[in-house]
Design an enzyme around this catalytic site. Structure first.
Site, PDB file in Angstrom:
ATOM      1  N   SER A 178       4.098  -6.535   9.305  1.00 24.28           N
ATOM      2  CA  SER A 178       2.906  -6.078   8.620  1.00 24.28           C
ATOM      3  C   SER A 178       2.577  -4.591   8.901  1.00 24.28           C
ATOM      4  O   SER A 178       3.230  -4.323  10.228  1.00 24.28           O
ATOM      5  CB  SER A 178       1.686  -6.830   9.372  1.00 24.28           C
ATOM      6  OG  SER A 178       0.470  -6.112   8.861  1.00 24.28           O
ATOM      7  N   TYR A 223       1.118   0.051   3.275  1.00 20.54           N
ATOM      8  CA  TYR A 223      -0.113   0.551   2.745  1.00 20.54           C
ATOM      9  C   TYR A 223       0.035   2.111   2.718  1.00 20.54           C
ATOM     10  O   TYR A 223       0.798   2.671   3.744  1.00 20.54           O
ATOM     11  CB  TYR A 223      -1.245   0.338   3.373  1.00 20.54           C
ATOM     12  CG  TYR A 223      -1.888  -1.191   3.401  1.00 20.54           C
ATOM     13  CD1 TYR A 223      -2.525  -1.793   2.559  1.00 20.54           C
ATOM     14  CD2 TYR A 223      -1.511  -1.943   4.311  1.00 20.54           C
ATOM     15  CE1 TYR A 223      -2.947  -3.123   2.339  1.00 20.54           C
ATOM     16  CE2 TYR A 223      -1.839  -3.482   4.410  1.00 20.54           C
ATOM     17  CZ  TYR A 223      -2.471  -3.898   3.324  1.00 20.54           C
ATOM     18  OH  TYR A 223      -2.945  -5.225   3.337  1.00 20.54           O
ATOM     19  N   THR A 238       2.015  -3.191  -0.944  1.00 26.36           N
ATOM     20  CA  THR A 238       0.908  -3.989  -1.098  1.00 26.36           C
ATOM     21  C   THR A 238      -0.053  -3.157  -1.932  1.00 26.36           C
ATOM     22  O   THR A 238      -0.412  -1.900  -1.807  1.00 26.36           O
ATOM     23  CB  THR A 238      -0.063  -4.349  -0.037  1.00 26.36           C
ATOM     24  OG1 THR A 238       0.944  -5.169   0.938  1.00 26.36           O
ATOM     25  CG2 THR A 238      -1.256  -5.254  -0.226  1.00 26.36           C
ATOM     26  N   HIS A 277      -3.205 -11.791  -1.963  1.00 24.01           N
ATOM     27  CA  HIS A 277      -3.693 -11.331  -0.595  1.00 24.01           C
ATOM     28  C   HIS A 277      -4.095 -12.444   0.134  1.00 24.01           C
ATOM     29  O   HIS A 277      -5.041 -12.293   0.891  1.00 24.01           O
ATOM     30  CB  HIS A 277      -4.424 -10.137  -0.612  1.00 24.01           C
ATOM     31  CG  HIS A 277      -4.603  -9.181   0.504  1.00 24.01           C
ATOM     32  ND1 HIS A 277      -3.926  -7.900   0.302  1.00 24.01           N
ATOM     33  CD2 HIS A 277      -4.854  -9.434   1.725  1.00 24.01           C
ATOM     34  CE1 HIS A 277      -3.860  -7.424   1.469  1.00 24.01           C
ATOM     35  NE2 HIS A 277      -4.365  -8.189   2.197  1.00 24.01           N
TER      36      HIS A 277
END
Length: 385
Positions: free
Chosen positions: A129, A152, A178, A274
């Site tokens: 992540s 991101y 994402t 998500h």
């Protein structure tokens, strides 16, 4: 016995039952969630378990699988079965990946390093992540394995570019962008709990994740300050220009967006809502997987994310055209309950269940799983017409 004594006996019984629950060995991945309810502070449990607004999509992600039936084949030699497959050119033990989930140290002190080790031992690909509580370098040095990195794009684009460079430098093999988060979804449990996110080591010296707010979740306050709501399709070209790694996009739910993804040249698509944490009343991902697969026509891999709790769920996603599935919450629950060993248990349970489902359905290899092995609600409706 007076009232005080009765209350004391009752409390002792409750504590005994809770202790037994913690000691009970889970026999499926959903049972890890029950353990974690007892182990984690409510704020952190709600952060991991919760979805957006009414949590309709959160519930549907799981329930939609239950409406799909398996059509098994019989009298096939399944004395040897093999769950191994290839994902983005990398051989793995099963069509299972670890989804990018944030802040593992809220679940266990070893955080993403423990998850990475368990993934490496199981020979499945982990997606780290962007909001990891361990650094890119700590995870990369923890074990030798194939890993992808989630991204991101922040308003300060140089921060995202720097993270891509670090991931590439540390041996990550792909970037997962994402694309469903121009703003953070309304996660009401986090607002009620006034969710406090820790300072993330990956961003030290770049940006502070500490936000003071009296309006609810400080995670929401932080996100509103950094997320780039202007991100659009042309920015895929910018991302591809700053890295030699393949770029996949995560968050596609429609045929239209799948076709746009092909146009801009992404290396793969992840069908995802998500974890139902963004737009409530968006469709369950298994309900739109086939739409995306048909649009892509095999030109790029389609991966799947959302609601997988059983090996039968993995089988169903593969039959509908997914190359592999991503596992999110169950991994967190395994980590919170039993650390690295818990993550290993979750992965192995799902692998074992998939292997059994394949055998009982007449499939010796992952390639043998086909659309003809399923009966969906739409299929059954067509049969009645």
């Amino acid at each position: 016995m007076n009232l005080k004594d009765e209350q004391s006996v009752y409390l002792d019984e409750v504590e005994f039952k809770d202790a037994n629950k913690m000691e009970a060995e889970p026999v499926n991945v959903s049972e890890f969630q029950e353990l974690v309810k007892l182990a984690l502070p409510k704020m952190y449990y709600d952060f991991y378990a919760g979805g957006a607004e009414d949590q309709h999509t959160l519930e549907e992600n799981v329930k939609a699988f239950q409406r799909i039936l398996i059509r098994p084949r019989v009298l096939i030699d399944v004395s040897r079965t093999d769950t191994s497959t290839t994902i983005m050119g990398y051989k793995t033990s099963a069509p299972i990946m670890i989804a990018p989930t944030a802040m593992h140290k809220l679940a266990h002190p070893e955080g993403e390093v423990a998850t990475a080790r368990a993934s490496a031992t199981a020979n499945v690909i982990m997606v780290l992540s962007f909001s990891s509580t361990c650094t890119i370098e700590e995870v990369a040095s923890s074990c030798n394995a194939v890993r992808f990195f989630q991204l991101y794009v922040y308003k300060r684009r140089e921060i995202s570019a720097f993270m891509v460079q670090r991931a590439e430098r540390n041996g990550f093999k792909a970037i997962i962008l994402t694309v469903d988060t121009p703003r953070l979804g309304r996660r009401e449990a986090d607002i009620k709990n006034k969710m406090v996110a820790p300072q993330l080591k990956n961003f030290e010296g770049l940006i502070s994740t500490e936000v003071n707010t009296d309006k609810g979740s400080n995670l929401e306050a932080f996100a509103s300050g950094v997320l780039n709501a202007s991100l659009c399709w042309k920015d895929i070209g910018w991302l591809k220009s700053i890295t030699s790694l393949p770029v996949l996009i995560k968050g596609v739910l429609t045929r239209e967006d799948a076709l746009r993804a092909l146009e801009v040249g992404v290396a793969g698509i992840i069908v995802s809502n998500h974890g139902a944490r963004q737009l409530d009343y968006s469709p369950a991902t298994i309900n739109v997987l086939e739409e995306v697969v048909v649009a892509v026509q095999g030109k790029i891999p389609v991966l799947f994310d959302g609601g997988v709790r059983r090996g039968t769920d993995i089988f169903k996603a593969l039959a509908l055209g997914a190359h592999a599935v991503m596992i999110g919450r169950p991994v967190i629950y395994g980590l919170a309950a039993k650390g690295e060993h818990g993550v290993s248990q979750v992965i192995n349970m799902l692998k074992d269940e998939l292997e059994l489902t394949m055998a009982l359905s007449g499939c010796c290899t992952v390639k043998d799983i086909s659309r003809s092995h399923l009966s969906t609600e739409i299929d059954r409706l067509h049969c009645r017409l």
